[in-house]
Design an enzyme around this catalytic site. Structure first.
Site, mmCIF file in Angstrom:
data_model
loop_
_atom_site.group_PDB
_atom_site.id
_atom_site.type_symbol
_atom_site.label_atom_id
_atom_site.label_comp_id
_atom_site.label_asym_id
_atom_site.label_seq_id
_atom_site.Cartn_x
_atom_site.Cartn_y
_atom_site.Cartn_z
ATOM 1 N N ARG A 1 -5.470 -0.636 5.007
ATOM 2 C CA ARG A 1 -5.148 -1.679 4.044
ATOM 3 C C ARG A 1 -6.102 -2.783 3.874
ATOM 4 O O ARG A 1 -5.827 -3.740 3.092
ATOM 5 C CB ARG A 1 -3.898 -2.055 4.197
ATOM 6 C CG ARG A 1 -3.822 -3.025 5.503
ATOM 7 C CD ARG A 1 -2.174 -3.303 6.276
ATOM 8 N NE ARG A 1 -2.171 -4.296 6.985
ATOM 9 C CZ ARG A 1 -0.993 -4.479 7.966
ATOM 10 N NH1 ARG A 1 -0.264 -3.708 7.668
ATOM 11 N NH2 ARG A 1 -1.018 -5.548 8.527
ATOM 12 N N ILE B 1 0.951 -1.309 0.042
ATOM 13 C CA ILE B 1 0.143 0.043 -0.137
ATOM 14 C C ILE B 1 0.852 1.270 0.061
ATOM 15 O O ILE B 1 0.233 2.481 -0.299
ATOM 16 C CB ILE B 1 -1.139 0.016 1.166
ATOM 17 C CG1 ILE B 1 -0.198 0.233 2.379
ATOM 18 C CG2 ILE B 1 -2.117 -1.256 1.324
ATOM 19 C CD1 ILE B 1 -1.361 0.707 3.687
ATOM 20 N N ASP B 2 2.154 1.002 0.230
ATOM 21 C CA ASP B 2 2.952 2.215 0.420
ATOM 22 C C ASP B 2 3.326 2.796 -1.120
ATOM 23 O O ASP B 2 4.000 3.830 -1.095
ATOM 24 C CB ASP B 2 4.345 1.805 1.072
ATOM 25 C CG ASP B 2 4.034 1.673 2.577
ATOM 26 O OD1 ASP B 2 3.266 2.378 3.145
ATOM 27 O OD2 ASP B 2 4.652 0.903 3.024
ATOM 28 N N GLU C 1 3.242 8.793 8.511
ATOM 29 C CA GLU C 1 3.788 8.380 9.812
ATOM 30 C C GLU C 1 5.394 8.674 9.803
ATOM 31 O O GLU C 1 5.985 8.602 10.891
ATOM 32 C CB GLU C 1 3.818 6.671 10.103
ATOM 33 C CG GLU C 1 4.008 5.999 8.972
ATOM 34 C CD GLU C 1 3.777 4.438 9.179
ATOM 35 O OE1 GLU C 1 3.626 4.107 10.273
ATOM 36 O OE2 GLU C 1 4.224 3.702 8.177
#
Length: 418
Positions: free
Chosen positions: A298, A140-141, A244
């Protein structure tokens, strides 16, 4: 029927569509009459000889994986070291592969997984074992090199943009007498792709998110406070999205939890949203709320991007095709051919060009002030969140997800203690 067995494994954090890739892998292999085993809990299952016989699952269940989130066979955060430092474990993998006639190994994961698949392919060649290793993209990054985007990202990006837009409406309704600042934390340790996706929630200068904090730009607290104050005075409230992984100019993570490193060598991060919320409240005196979506980003299959789902299925099918063609140390990646209308195709890429590389956002995707995205970023991101493909729902109002039987294959080797 092709001779040999295909072993599929999932690695790292799962996504809303990783099971769709698994579904495509298994259905494509079945159509080619290839036996598919799955490693329980990723590479650990391969090391432990804890393998699942996917032929025990009915076709309907395999197809249902396409709309089921999570990791159907389990995953793990385990990184193998170099061939020299971890030779015993690599040799154990080959021992398991030999015992079960595994001739094709498909590892579905991110950068570290691509590195593992590459190393296994090299060890097999060293020992003269006929094995084709394929890396299958997932994260997902969105930080995998070479591929235009990564399956899993589009759905997480859609969840992020939708959530920020909806939360902003809530904050706007309450701002006069309640919350003035809302902080949303997005995943992204070194690359701010998910935070950038939040920028799709608004169009104009007064639309949320008003401030996006990226790990690609050093965090300056004084500048941040000034921007928050200016936004509240202009708009009445301020919605902040923070990756984050934001850090100060000296490289210190703002949310470093002081808990050391994880299995991948990553710093354990604390919670940047709660930290920023406390600092804003203490410094500016505003009432602040914050949220940490964490796994929700996610796992939100109910709001998955149709584009993302299609790409997750496509890389799964291509992975099997590449494997059976003997395209060793390769990954099927997504190549964008047009922005408007959006067009893409699957092409092969060498694992050595992907393993342990990290794709951060281009400088041209970040606004000059560092607090938002540019038109170029919007052109890149928007197609990835388009389309809906909701799961089927039951009479109870909940999605109908599948849980596999995951019948284990009989072990042939002694227990591994490494």
């Amino acid at each position: 029927m092709a001779n040999g067995t295909l072993l599929y494994a999932q690695s790292g954090g799962v996504t809303a569509v990783i099971n769709a890739t698994a579904s495509a892998v298994i259905t494509t292999a079945r159509a080619r009459r290839v036996k598919v085993l799955a490693a329980r809990n990723g590479i650990l299952g391969a090391l432990r000889e804890d393998l699942i016989d996917t032929s025990k699952e009915p076709l309907a269940s395999i197809r249902a994986l396409a709309h089921t989130p999570g990791g159907a066979f389990g995953s793990c955060r385990v990184k193998l070291k170099s061939l020299e430092a971890d030779r015993a474990r690599y040799e154990r993998l080959l021992e398991v592969f030999r015992a079960h006639d595994v001739r094709w190994f498909l590892y579905n994961g991110g950068n570290d997984s691509a590195d593992t698949a590459l190393k296994v392919s090299r060890l097999a060649a060293e020992y003269g074992y006929p094995l084709t290793c394929i890396g299958v993209p997932k994260t997902i990054d969105n930080d995998l090199a070479v591929t235009d985007c990564c399956p899993g990202f589009g759905s997480a990006a859609k969840y992020t943009a939708v959530s920020v837009r909806e939360c902003a409406l809530d904050v706007a309704a309450m701002a006069d007498t309640s919350t003035k600042v809302f902080v949303y934390e997005a995943m992204g340790r070194h690359a701010g792709w998910l935070a950038a996706a939040a920028g799709l929630a608004g169009q104009g200068p007064n639309d949320a998110p008003h401030i996006i904090l990226f790990p690609e730009r050093p965090f300056d607290e004084a500048m941040f406070f000034a921007e928050v104050k200016k936004t509240v005075e202009r708009v009445g409230y301020c919605v902040v999205v923070a990756s984050e992984g934001i850090h100060t100019a000296d490289g210190t993570f703002v949310a470093d939890a002081g808990a050391g490193k994880d299995a991948f060598g990553h710093t354990q991060l604390g919670g940047v949203a709660s930290h920023l919320a406390a600092r804003v409240k203490d410094t500016l005196g505003y009432k602040v709320h914050w949220t940490l979506p964490d796994y929700l980003q996610r796992s939100a299959r109910h709001i998955a991007s149709k584009t993302d789902l299609d790409q997750a299925l496509a890389v799964g099918k291509a992975a099997v095709d590449y494997a059976l063609k003997g395209m060793n140390a390769t990954m099927p990646v997504i190549q964008r051919t047009a922005d408007a209308p959006y067009r893409w195709k699957i092409v092969p890429a060498n694992l050595e060009d992907i393993a342990n590389h990290e794709k951060t956002m281009p400088a041209g995707f970040l606004r000059k002030d560092g607090f938002g995205i540019t038109a170029a970023a919007r052109r890149y991101l928007e197609p990835l969140i388009r389309g809906e493909s909701p799961p089927p729902y039951g009479r109870d109002g909940l999605p109908k997800y599948v849980v596999l039987k995951n019948v284990a294959v009989k072990k042939k080797l002694a227990k591994f203690e490494g």
